[in-house]
Each structure stands twice: as structure tokens, then as C-alpha cells.
Scaffold this motif. Structure first.
Motif, PDB file in Angstrom:
ATOM      1  N   LEU A 171      -1.930   3.097  -4.148  1.00 12.95           N
ATOM      2  CA  LEU A 171      -3.273   3.087  -3.540  1.00 12.95           C
ATOM      3  C   LEU A 171      -4.321   2.631  -4.561  1.00 12.95           C
ATOM      4  N   PRO A 172      -5.087   1.613  -4.220  1.00 11.82           N
ATOM      5  CA  PRO A 172      -6.103   1.143  -5.165  1.00 11.82           C
ATOM      6  C   PRO A 172      -7.337   2.043  -5.095  1.00 11.82           C
ATOM      7  N   ASP A 173      -8.269   1.892  -6.080  1.00 18.50           N
ATOM      8  CA  ASP A 173      -9.511   2.673  -6.037  1.00 18.50           C
ATOM      9  C   ASP A 173     -10.323   2.284  -4.814  1.00 18.50           C
ATOM     10  N   GLU A 174     -10.297   1.002  -4.514  1.00 18.81           N
ATOM     11  CA  GLU A 174     -10.975   0.582  -3.280  1.00 18.81           C
ATOM     12  C   GLU A 174     -10.107  -0.440  -2.564  1.00 18.81           C
ATOM     13  N   GLY A 175     -10.462  -0.731  -1.310  1.00 20.00           N
ATOM     14  CA  GLY A 175      -9.629  -1.655  -0.528  1.00 20.00           C
ATOM     15  C   GLY A 175      -8.628  -0.883   0.309  1.00 20.00           C
ATOM     16  N   PRO A 176      -7.860  -1.586   1.110  1.00 15.19           N
ATOM     17  CA  PRO A 176      -6.980  -0.926   2.084  1.00 15.19           C
ATOM     18  C   PRO A 176      -5.712  -0.376   1.445  1.00 15.19           C
TER      19      PRO A 176
ATOM     20  N   ALA B  11      -0.896  -8.926  -7.335  1.00 11.62           N
ATOM     21  CA  ALA B  11      -0.940  -8.154  -8.581  1.00 11.62           C
ATOM     22  C   ALA B  11       0.436  -7.544  -8.871  1.00 11.62           C
ATOM     23  N   SER B  12       1.147  -7.138  -7.812  1.00  8.17           N
ATOM     24  CA  SER B  12       2.474  -6.547  -8.022  1.00  8.17           C
ATOM     25  C   SER B  12       3.470  -7.602  -8.500  1.00  8.17           C
ATOM     26  N   PHE B  13       3.312  -8.844  -8.024  1.00  8.50           N
ATOM     27  CA  PHE B  13       4.176  -9.910  -8.542  1.00  8.50           C
ATOM     28  C   PHE B  13       3.848 -10.182 -10.019  1.00  8.50           C
ATOM     29  N   ALA B  14       2.527 -10.169 -10.322  1.00 14.38           N
ATOM     30  CA  ALA B  14       2.116 -10.494 -11.692  1.00 14.38           C
ATOM     31  C   ALA B  14       2.640  -9.444 -12.667  1.00 14.38           C
ATOM     32  N   ASP B  15       2.631  -8.169 -12.224  1.00 16.80           N
ATOM     33  CA  ASP B  15       3.121  -7.111 -13.100  1.00 16.80           C
ATOM     34  C   ASP B  15       3.971  -6.152 -12.268  1.00 16.80           C
ATOM     35  N   PRO B  16       5.270  -6.465 -12.128  1.00 16.72           N
ATOM     36  CA  PRO B  16       6.132  -5.651 -11.262  1.00 16.72           C
ATOM     37  C   PRO B  16       6.130  -4.175 -11.634  1.00 16.72           C
ATOM     38  N   SER B  17       5.747  -3.824 -12.891  1.00 18.78           N
ATOM     39  CA  SER B  17       5.769  -2.402 -13.260  1.00 18.78           C
ATOM     40  C   SER B  17       4.667  -1.623 -12.540  1.00 18.78           C
ATOM     41  N   LEU B  18       3.684  -2.338 -11.940  1.00 15.41           N
ATOM     42  CA  LEU B  18       2.619  -1.662 -11.194  1.00 15.41           C
ATOM     43  C   LEU B  18       3.164  -1.013  -9.928  1.00 15.41           C
TER      44      LEU B  18
ATOM     45  N   LEU C   1       9.651  -0.979  -3.077  1.00 14.74           N
ATOM     46  CA  LEU C   1       9.528  -2.441  -3.021  1.00 14.74           C
ATOM     47  C   LEU C   1       9.776  -3.011  -4.418  1.00 14.74           C
ATOM     48  N   ALA C   2      10.726  -3.914  -4.521  1.00 16.09           N
ATOM     49  CA  ALA C   2      11.064  -4.452  -5.850  1.00 16.09           C
ATOM     50  C   ALA C   2      10.558  -5.890  -5.964  1.00 16.09           C
TER      51      ALA C   2
END
Ligand SMILES: Nc1ncnc2c1ncn2[C@@H]1O[C@H](COP(=O)(O)OP(=O)(O)O)[C@@H](O)[C@H]1O
Ligand SMILES: O=P(O)(O)O[C@H]1O[C@H](CO)[C@@H](O[C@H]2O[C@H](CO)[C@@H](O)[C@H](O)[C@H]2O)[C@H](O)[C@H]1O
Length: 461
Positions: A35-40, A106-113, A118-119
Motif C-alpha cells: 500500500l502506498p502513502d497515497e494513491g489506490p 516501480a515493482s519491476f524497477a525494484d522487485p524487492s519492493l 506477485l513475483a
């Protein structure tokens, strides 16, 4: 919620089984993004639908959950319901939601996020600009593609099947082999099937690849060439400015190179006479099934069966991994040459069949059919507008088709075809045209005359 999902799927362009009655029989959550700080909130759900006949299909729904309505996304609203992870939400098709898409990138850019189910996988060597704005593609698509700025393109598969997705698999192999004729694979997204008892039962959900931003679609280019020809009253295809034969030749060379790499990297085999007899049987079976859907095909049953029968006795036909649904709409012309896209095979075939080795001639035949389509699709527009000079246009359209088919075939075969090769190619072409009749009736009924005219020509050759 089920009725909203049903309505959404039923009306989606990518819904593969249009016209069939179904119910939503299961929704499983493949995973959520942090969950991000803002956004859906963002989740990927797998929705199982079951048809009145008892068979079922699984669809991927990337969803964006917002606490209230968002006017910019009105066209993408699926419904309002209580979600176990996000509470009462306005639920949107996430491909239209820039903030949701930005989270995926962002998840593709840094998969550790995204350490959850989801991999996200990346191939080494590429950089991603996570500030890039997403724009969904519009148009006739079997899946959903979203471009990020000028660099990358995410294709989310809609109808999904457990196992490796052929598009990801082939793009990966060709990218790692350094092929010049595909858009490089940057990464892919997968999940362990949440419904499976077997660990390792993976479902591949999407792929991120190089965005060929300035490329032109091969289908559009070919049609522009035909339009130029029709606009010049008395010139031959070789004489008009928009002659396409050079491009067709380069396209043939590109396909030959792609086939070479696929033959190196995937298993190759030789079909025995028994297997060729089985191929002929399967082509006849596909024809019989098609006649049920397209009764106009019945008058060509004998002619087509005779073509299929000829391949039954062939010996030692080489088979390998191929594209499986090649046509001009699967090609893009960049400044550096032709690229081939969409290695998923024919969407109507079961996945297990689409990845089986097949003859290179199936791909060649698909492209030959496409040259026929281009001339006839443009002729339809003229015929509708004035109805004059149709015979002359038909003659010149056929000339265009022949010229481009020969240029393409010469380049990808690299030699004259033997009599047996020509017969095999004819059989694949006839089989493709039969498939196209069913495709057109289901998707664009007014286009049916195009493959029917093709079949008429093939049986009368
Ligand atoms: N890497 C790319 N860069 C730019 N456009 C692309 C790229 N890949 C595909 N396209 C365009 O998107 C359209 C749909 O792609 P495709 O892979 O055929 O999707 P689908 O599986 O949904 O049919 C293609 O016709 C092509 O014009
Ligand atoms: O691109 P898809 O994998 O969704 O392929 C399906 O749709 C194609 C049409 O978009 C269809 O192709 C047929 O129409 C094309 C022109 O629009 C023509 O160039 C092709 O030769 C013809 O087969 C394809 O068959 C179908 O699987």
C-alpha cells in the motif's frame, strides 16, 4: 461483486468467448502491491468463469481500489464493493489508472519492493524510468498493453493458463540470443497459482518489453501501399511510389532469421508419415468444425479436403518452435528493420497445442494470407464508396498480392520450393483461411468474404 465482474468481462474487447453464457464461479487474489502513502490500493485477481456447457476459463483482472469515485476514471469503473484487503472501494480496471500502473512499474524497477506473492523478474542490463507516465493501448487486442513514457511497454495477459506463457518464453530466448527482430524483453510478472495444490504451478501474468515507440504497424504500411496503387489509375504495383515488395523481402529475411534462432534454442524434430497423416486429419477436423460455424464453407469441403489429403503421405518434415499466428499486424517496421511481436500463437487453440513444434511453413502461410487480406481489405473500402472500376481494382489488387507474396516467400525460403514443400505450404494456407473464416464470423462478420475469397482461390489453383 460477481455480477459487476461478469458484466465487465462480458463487454471487454479481450474476452475470448464472446457470445457464450457464463457465470463467475471463483475469484482468487493473485497478490497485492504494497500500500502506498497515497494513491489506490492495487491487486491482481484471477477470475474463473464457467460456461453453461460446463467448461471454464481464467481471466486476469488488475484492479485499482479507491475510497471514493475518481472522475478521470469513470470509463474504467467496474463497481463498488467491500474488499477483504481494501474495504469498501470504488474498483477500477487498473490499466487506466496511472497511479496504479506507476506502482506496477516501480515493482519491476525494484522487485524487492514487492515481497508478496506477485513475483517481478527483470533481465539484466536495462534501466527503467519509474517516473514515466502510463498510456493504455486502444484497439483490437487479445490482451491489455500499457506504454510507459517512451521506453517500455507492459502487456498484461487477460486469459491466463497455468504454465509458461509462450510470449514471455520466446521473447526471453530471442532477447538473450541477441535477435534484432523482436522488441527486447525487459522483465515479466508471475505468481504461483493460489488455487493449486502443487507448488511451482506458476501463472505468468505479464511481460515488460522495449517500447518501439516510432515503429509503424506492418498491416497499416501494407494497406497504405495498396491505397497508393489504387490511386494511380494505370500503373503496375512495381511502378508506384508506395511499392511494398522491398519491405516484403526484408520481412521474409527477418522471419528466416527468427526461425533459425528458434531452431537453435528449442527442440527440433522430424514428422513421420504417420504424424503427417495425423496433421491432415486435424486439418480436416478443423474444417468440419468450421463448417458448423460458417455454412458457406461447405461448398469447398471437397476441394479443401483434397489439399489436406495430399500432405498425409509426406515423410521427414522438419518441425520446430514457431510463431504460430503470424500476420502483418504482428510486425512492426522500425528505422532498424522489421520486428515480430506476439508469440502467443492462435488465441483460440489450447496452450498445450500452441507450444508444440510445428513446420516453419505454418508461419509463412500466415503471412501469405495477410498479403491477400491487405489487398482485399482496401478494395472493400473502394467498393463501398463508388462501386466503379471494381474489376480493374480486383485485377490490380491480385497483382499486388502476388508481387508481395513472391518477394516475401523468396526471401524467407532462400530458394525455389520443391513440389512437396509447395503442397505443404498450400495446405497450411488453406488451414489458416479456414481458421480465419471462423475468426471473422465471431469478431468481424462483414470481413468474412475476405477469407472466403482466399479459399476460392486456393482450391482453384
Ligand atoms: N514492443 C512494442 N512496441 C510498440 N508497439 C507494440 C509492441 N508490441 C506490440 N505492439 C503493438 O501493440 C499491438 C498489440 O500487440 P500484441 O502483442 O499483438 O497484443 P495482443 O496479444 O493483445 O494481440 C500490436 O499490433 C503492435 O502494433
Ligand atoms: O493479433 P491476434 O493474435 O489477436 O490475431 C487474431 O486477430 C487478427 C486480426 O486482428 C487475425 O488476423 C486476420 O486479420 C488480419 C487483418 O486485420 C490479417 O492481416 C490476417 O492475415 C488475418 O489472419 C488473426 O487471424 C487472429 O488470430
Amino acid at each position: 461483486m460477481d455480477s459487476e465482474l461478469r458484466h465487465f468481462i462480458k463487454n471487454a474487447r479481450w474476452f475470448a468467448s464472446k457470445g457464450r453464457t457464463f457465470q463467475v464461479t471463483g475469484v482468487r487474489r493473485a497478490g497485492t502491491l504494497p500500500l502506498p502513502d497515497e494513491g489506490p490500493g492495487v491487486a491482481i485477481d484471477l477470475v474463473e468463469i464457467t460456461f453453461a456447457e460446463g467448461d471454464s476459463e481464467l481471466y486476469q483482472l488488475p484492479l485499482a481500489f479507491r475510497t471514493g469515485p475518481d472522475d478521470r476514471l469513470e470509463h474504467a469503473l467496474i463497481g463498488v464493493w467491500d474488499d477483504p484487503d481494501f474495504g469498501r472501494s470504488h474498483v477500477y480496471d487498473a490499466i487506466h489508472d496511472r497511479e496504479a500502473m506507476s506502482q506496477l512499474l516501480a515493482s519491476f524497477a525494484d522487485p524487492s519492493l514487492s515481497p508478496g506473492a506477485l513475483a517481478f523478474h527483470r533481465l539484466p542490463g536495462s534501466q527503467l524510468d519509474t517516473s514515466a507516465i502510463s498510456s493504455p493501448f486502444t484497439g483490437e487486442q487479445s490482451n491489455s498493453s500499457v506504454a510507459f513514457g517512451e521506453d517500455s511497454l507492459l502487456k498484461l495477459f487477460r486469459k491466463v493458463t497455468p504454465g509458461v506463457n509462450p510470449d514471455v518464453q520466446v521473447h526471453r530466448v530471442l532477447t538473450e540470443a541477441g535477435s534484432e527482430h523482436v522488441a527486447a524483453l525487459l522483465g515479466w510478472l508471475e505468481v504461483n497459482d493460489p488455487d493449486s495444490q502443487t507448488t511451482g504451478s506458476v501463472i505468468q501474468l505479464g511481460m515488460l518489453q522495449q517500447f518501439l515507440r516510432t515503429a509503424s504497424d506492418g498491416w497499416e504500411l501494407a494497406q497504405a501501399s495498396v491505397r497508393n496503387l489504387y490511386a494511380e489509375a494505370d500503373l503496375h504495383a512495381a511502378e508506384v511510389g508506395g511499392d511494398f515488395a522491398g519491405e516484403s523481402e526484408r520481412l521474409g529475411e527477418a522471419l528466416a532469421e527468427v526461425h533459425e534462432v528458434l531452431a537453435e534454442k528449442f527442440p527440433v524434430a522430424t514428422r513421420s508419415p504417420d504424424e503427417m497423416a495425423e496433421l491432415a486429419r486435424s486439418m480436416r477436423a478443423r474444417l468440419d468444425a468450421a463448417i458448423e460455424v460458417v455454412p458457406d464453407l461447405a461448398e469447398h469441403r471437397a476441394g479443401l479436403s483434397a489439399i489436406f489429403d495430399q500432405v498425409a503421405g509426406f515423410d521427414a518434415v522438419a518441425v520446430q518452435r514457431i510463431h504460430g499466428d503470424l500476420h502483418l499486424g504482428q510486425t512492426l517496421r522500425t528505422a532498424k528493420g522489421w520486428k515480430i511481436v506476439d508469440f502467443e500463437g492462435e488465441p483460440a487453440r489450447p496452450l498445450a497445442e500452441r507450444v508444440l513444434p510445428d513446420s516453419r511453413w505454418r508461419d509463412v502461410a500466415g503471412m501469405l494470407r495477410s498479403f491477400d487480406y491487405a489487398a482485399l481489405a482496401v478494395a472493400r473500402i473502394f467498393a463501398g464508396s463508388d462501386g466503379t472500376g471494381e474489376t480493374q481494382r480486383d485485377y490490380r489488387g491480385q497483382e499486388w498480392t502476388l508481387r508481395n507474396r513472391s518477394a516475401f516467400l523468396r526471401a524467407c525460403a532462400g530458394r525455389e520450393l520443391s513440389d512437396d514443400e509447395q503442397l505443404l505450404l498450400d495446405a497450411y494456407e488453406a488451414d489458416k483461411a479456414v481458421y480465419e473464416c471462423v475468426y471473422e464470423v465471431r469478431n468481424r462478420p462483414s470481413w468474412l468474404p475476405i477469407p472466403l475469397a482466399g479459399i476460392e482461390r486456393i482450391v482453384n489453383r
